[in-house]
Scaffold this motif. Sequence first.
Motif, PDB file in Angstrom:
ATOM      1  N   LEU A 106       0.848  -1.197   0.000  1.00 18.13           N
ATOM      2  CA  LEU A 106       0.000   0.000   0.000  1.00 18.13           C
ATOM      3  C   LEU A 106       0.885   1.249   0.000  1.00 18.13           C
ATOM      4  CD1 LEU A 106      -2.919  -1.129   2.351  1.00 18.13           C
ATOM      5  CD2 LEU A 106      -2.791  -1.218  -0.147  1.00 18.13           C
ATOM      6  N   ASP A 107       0.903   2.014   1.101  1.00 20.30           N
ATOM      7  CA  ASP A 107       1.733   3.222   1.122  1.00 20.30           C
ATOM      8  C   ASP A 107       2.885   3.109   2.123  1.00 20.30           C
ATOM      9  OD1 ASP A 107       0.125   3.225   3.364  1.00 20.30           O
ATOM     10  OD2 ASP A 107      -0.530   5.304   3.172  1.00 20.30           O
ATOM     11  N   LYS A 108       3.295   1.855   2.422  1.00 25.50           N
ATOM     12  CA  LYS A 108       4.419   1.628   3.323  1.00 25.50           C
ATOM     13  C   LYS A 108       5.663   1.243   2.521  1.00 25.50           C
ATOM     14  CE  LYS A 108       1.791   2.023   7.022  1.00 25.50           C
ATOM     15  NZ  LYS A 108       0.511   2.297   6.338  1.00 25.50           N
ATOM     16  N   PRO A 109       6.832   1.768   2.853  1.00 22.64           N
ATOM     17  CA  PRO A 109       8.052   1.424   2.111  1.00 22.64           C
ATOM     18  C   PRO A 109       8.481  -0.012   2.365  1.00 22.64           C
ATOM     19  CG  PRO A 109       8.581   2.799   4.008  1.00 22.64           C
ATOM     20  CD  PRO A 109       7.084   2.753   3.919  1.00 22.64           C
ATOM     21  N   GLY A 110       9.229  -0.590   1.413  1.00 24.89           N
ATOM     22  CA  GLY A 110       9.722  -1.951   1.579  1.00 24.89           C
ATOM     23  C   GLY A 110      10.276  -2.523   0.295  1.00 24.89           C
ATOM     24  N   PHE A 111      10.419  -3.846   0.284  1.00 21.21           N
ATOM     25  CA  PHE A 111      10.951  -4.579  -0.862  1.00 21.21           C
ATOM     26  C   PHE A 111       9.826  -5.404  -1.476  1.00 21.21           C
ATOM     27  CE2 PHE A 111      12.537  -8.465  -2.763  1.00 21.21           C
ATOM     28  CZ  PHE A 111      13.579  -8.029  -3.565  1.00 21.21           C
ATOM     29  N   ALA A 112       9.745  -5.410  -2.799  1.00 23.59           N
ATOM     30  CA  ALA A 112       8.690  -6.165  -3.478  1.00 23.59           C
ATOM     31  C   ALA A 112       9.257  -6.900  -4.685  1.00 23.59           C
ATOM     32  CB  ALA A 112       7.564  -5.237  -3.914  1.00 23.59           C
ATOM     33  N   ALA A 113       8.673  -8.059  -4.952  1.00 18.53           N
ATOM     34  CA  ALA A 113       9.093  -8.861  -6.097  1.00 18.53           C
ATOM     35  C   ALA A 113       7.871  -9.363  -6.852  1.00 18.53           C
ATOM     36  CB  ALA A 113       9.939 -10.055  -5.637  1.00 18.53           C
ATOM     37  N   ILE A 114       8.057  -9.586  -8.146  1.00 14.14           N
ATOM     38  CA  ILE A 114       7.086 -10.293  -8.978  1.00 14.14           C
ATOM     39  C   ILE A 114       7.737 -11.597  -9.391  1.00 14.14           C
ATOM     40  CG2 ILE A 114       5.804 -10.300 -11.143  1.00 14.14           C
ATOM     41  CD1 ILE A 114       5.919  -7.246 -11.086  1.00 14.14           C
ATOM     42  N   ILE A 115       7.069 -12.706  -9.112  1.00 12.94           N
ATOM     43  CA  ILE A 115       7.588 -14.007  -9.528  1.00 12.94           C
ATOM     44  C   ILE A 115       6.427 -14.777 -10.150  1.00 12.94           C
ATOM     45  CG2 ILE A 115       9.025 -15.973  -8.900  1.00 12.94           C
ATOM     46  CD1 ILE A 115       9.661 -14.599  -6.262  1.00 12.94           C
ATOM     47  N   GLY A 116       6.249 -14.567 -11.429  1.00 10.90           N
ATOM     48  CA  GLY A 116       5.207 -15.251 -12.186  1.00 10.90           C
ATOM     49  C   GLY A 116       5.821 -15.850 -13.428  1.00 10.90           C
ATOM     50  N   THR A 117       5.246 -15.576 -14.581  1.00 13.85           N
ATOM     51  CA  THR A 117       5.876 -16.011 -15.825  1.00 13.85           C
ATOM     52  C   THR A 117       7.252 -15.390 -15.941  1.00 13.85           C
ATOM     53  OG1 THR A 117       3.747 -16.264 -16.933  1.00 13.85           O
ATOM     54  CG2 THR A 117       5.672 -16.003 -18.342  1.00 13.85           C
ATOM     55  N   GLY A 118       7.371 -14.112 -15.559  1.00 12.83           N
ATOM     56  CA  GLY A 118       8.658 -13.423 -15.498  1.00 12.83           C
ATOM     57  C   GLY A 118       8.993 -13.075 -14.064  1.00 12.83           C
ATOM     58  N   MET A 119      10.095 -12.369 -13.861  1.00 12.48           N
ATOM     59  CA  MET A 119      10.545 -11.990 -12.522  1.00 12.48           C
ATOM     60  C   MET A 119      11.039 -10.552 -12.539  1.00 12.48           C
ATOM     61  SD  MET A 119      13.407 -11.379 -10.435  1.00 12.48           S
ATOM     62  CE  MET A 119      14.796 -12.122 -11.286  1.00 12.48           C
ATOM     63  N   ASN A 120      10.702  -9.799 -11.499  1.00  8.88           N
ATOM     64  CA  ASN A 120      11.233  -8.456 -11.337  1.00  8.88           C
ATOM     65  C   ASN A 120      11.219  -8.115  -9.855  1.00  8.88           C
ATOM     66  OD1 ASN A 120      12.348  -6.012 -12.132  1.00  8.88           O
ATOM     67  ND2 ASN A 120      10.823  -5.647 -13.722  1.00  8.88           N
ATOM     68  N   THR A 121      12.019  -7.134  -9.462  1.00  2.38           N
ATOM     69  CA  THR A 121      12.137  -6.760  -8.059  1.00  2.38           C
ATOM     70  C   THR A 121      12.381  -5.257  -7.960  1.00  2.38           C
ATOM     71  OG1 THR A 121      14.532  -7.165  -8.107  1.00  2.38           O
ATOM     72  CG2 THR A 121      13.136  -8.972  -7.330  1.00  2.38           C
ATOM     73  N   CYS A 122      12.118  -4.694  -6.794  1.00  2.00           N
ATOM     74  CA  CYS A 122      12.450  -3.284  -6.592  1.00  2.00           C
ATOM     75  C   CYS A 122      12.277  -2.894  -5.131  1.00  2.00           C
ATOM     76  CB  CYS A 122      11.579  -2.379  -7.463  1.00  2.00           C
ATOM     77  SG  CYS A 122       9.849  -2.288  -6.963  1.00  2.00           S
ATOM     78  N   PHE A 123      12.864  -1.761  -4.781  1.00  2.00           N
ATOM     79  CA  PHE A 123      12.544  -1.084  -3.533  1.00  2.00           C
ATOM     80  C   PHE A 123      11.357  -0.159  -3.789  1.00  2.00           C
ATOM     81  CE2 PHE A 123      17.061  -1.187  -1.515  1.00  2.00           C
ATOM     82  CZ  PHE A 123      16.754  -2.352  -0.850  1.00  2.00           C
ATOM     83  N   TYR A 124      10.632   0.155  -2.719  1.00  2.00           N
ATOM     84  CA  TYR A 124       9.436   0.997  -2.804  1.00  2.00           C
ATOM     85  C   TYR A 124       9.472   1.977  -1.651  1.00  2.00           C
ATOM     86  CZ  TYR A 124       4.326   1.939  -2.737  1.00  2.00           C
ATOM     87  OH  TYR A 124       3.082   2.502  -2.756  1.00  2.00           O
ATOM     88  N   ASP A 125       9.234   3.273  -1.948  1.00  2.00           N
ATOM     89  CA  ASP A 125       9.329   4.287  -0.894  1.00  2.00           C
ATOM     90  C   ASP A 125       7.982   4.626  -0.268  1.00  2.00           C
ATOM     91  OD1 ASP A 125       8.025   5.861  -2.759  1.00  2.00           O
ATOM     92  OD2 ASP A 125       9.702   7.229  -3.103  1.00  2.00           O
ATOM     93  N   GLY A 126       6.954   3.862  -0.631  1.00  2.00           N
ATOM     94  CA  GLY A 126       5.618   4.125  -0.115  1.00  2.00           C
ATOM     95  C   GLY A 126       4.739   4.860  -1.093  1.00  2.00           C
ATOM     96  N   GLU A 127       5.358   5.344  -2.179  1.00  2.00           N
ATOM     97  CA  GLU A 127       4.594   6.043  -3.218  1.00  2.00           C
ATOM     98  C   GLU A 127       5.051   5.643  -4.610  1.00  2.00           C
ATOM     99  OE1 GLU A 127       3.463  10.633  -4.587  1.00  2.00           O
ATOM    100  OE2 GLU A 127       4.668  10.260  -2.783  1.00  2.00           O
ATOM    101  N   LEU A 131      14.862   1.853  -6.327  1.00  2.00           N
ATOM    102  CA  LEU A 131      15.914   1.104  -7.009  1.00  2.00           C
ATOM    103  C   LEU A 131      15.358  -0.185  -7.603  1.00  2.00           C
ATOM    104  CD1 LEU A 131      18.933   0.563  -7.687  1.00  2.00           C
ATOM    105  CD2 LEU A 131      19.138  -0.492  -5.415  1.00  2.00           C
ATOM    106  N   ASN A 132      15.675  -0.416  -8.865  1.00  2.00           N
ATOM    107  CA  ASN A 132      15.275  -1.645  -9.552  1.00  2.00           C
ATOM    108  C   ASN A 132      16.504  -2.251 -10.200  1.00  2.00           C
ATOM    109  OD1 ASN A 132      14.385  -2.382 -12.767  1.00  2.00           O
ATOM    110  ND2 ASN A 132      13.455  -3.592 -11.142  1.00  2.00           N
ATOM    111  N   ILE A 133      16.886  -3.438  -9.776  1.00  2.00           N
ATOM    112  CA  ILE A 133      18.005  -4.149 -10.399  1.00  2.00           C
ATOM    113  C   ILE A 133      17.442  -4.981 -11.540  1.00  2.00           C
ATOM    114  CG2 ILE A 133      19.785  -5.911 -10.070  1.00  2.00           C
ATOM    115  CD1 ILE A 133      20.153  -4.823  -7.243  1.00  2.00           C
ATOM    116  N   GLU A 134      17.953  -4.750 -12.718  1.00  2.00           N
ATOM    117  CA  GLU A 134      17.413  -5.339 -13.947  1.00  2.00           C
ATOM    118  C   GLU A 134      17.328  -6.860 -13.870  1.00  2.00           C
ATOM    119  OE1 GLU A 134      15.651  -5.997 -17.058  1.00  2.00           O
ATOM    120  OE2 GLU A 134      16.213  -3.871 -16.942  1.00  2.00           O
TER     121      GLU A 134
END
Length: 284
Positions: A106-127, A131-134
């Motif tokens: 939601l609007d809280k900072p943290g680390f998030a990942a997508i792991i489905g058909t593809g994969m991606n990750t990033c930091f989130y500042d709440g909005e 940083l996203n590592i390719e």
Amino acid sequence: MILIADSGATKTDWACVSRENGTQIRFQSQGYNPNYITGPEIAKDILMHLPDGFPRRDITEIYFYGAGVTELLREFMTKVLLEVFPTAKKVFVVMDTLGSCRALLLDKPGFAAIIGTGMNTCFYDGENEGLNIESGGFILGDEGSGSNLGKRLILDYLRHSMPDKVYEETKKAIGMTNDEIIAAIYQKPFPNRFCAQFAKFIQDHYDFDPYFKNLTTEAFRDMFRNVVSHYPDYQKYTFNAVGSVAFHHKQILEPVVAEFGMKMGKILKAPMDGLIEYHLEVTK
């Protein structure tokens, strides 16, 4: 009415939501990674999947979170959406990673990942996404994703680099000659989807032979070695992920998360419920 779309490599989940009373209309269509599909194909597919009586001309806001929608492709995707929903006054198009962040945190900072058909990750500042590592995509990376699991299985199968009983079981599941497999990956569209379809076969055979759990464990370890562990102070964060592979292979993912010094956070099969909550509660 607001329209929210979560578009991955395989499918797009849609939700039309009223800000006044929360009424929802949900439907699905194919995935629209703009690197692999044209504008007319996207528009045609959306129209084909709209439910009967869908209030297309009542849409005033669109929030489209899509795989492969880089900054260079936002204008392209915005134009396509306006062709289908011409009354929209606001069209927000961004990578699906931000959608996952909002659904998970939601609007809280943290680390998030997508792991489905593809994969991606990033930091989130709440909005916004930070940083996203390719991930590198299907060809170069996407470690731990469904397409990556399938690619590993197929390569071991082609090389006969697996126990004999696993080879015979895999042969039945694939049901193609080696030449047909190569053609499906190198000559036909959506090779990532072709490979990702075998993620469920792998999951269903965890008790058949240790090979399958080992394959998935190594894929998740590579995701951490090559991507997650490169985030500064990553061990300070909980590991939050959305996607079918994260959800269905959680029993294998969780020990790897702990192995790399992180604590397991929220795991969602799909982000739509969280995105609806975000847009109704956070962006009032």
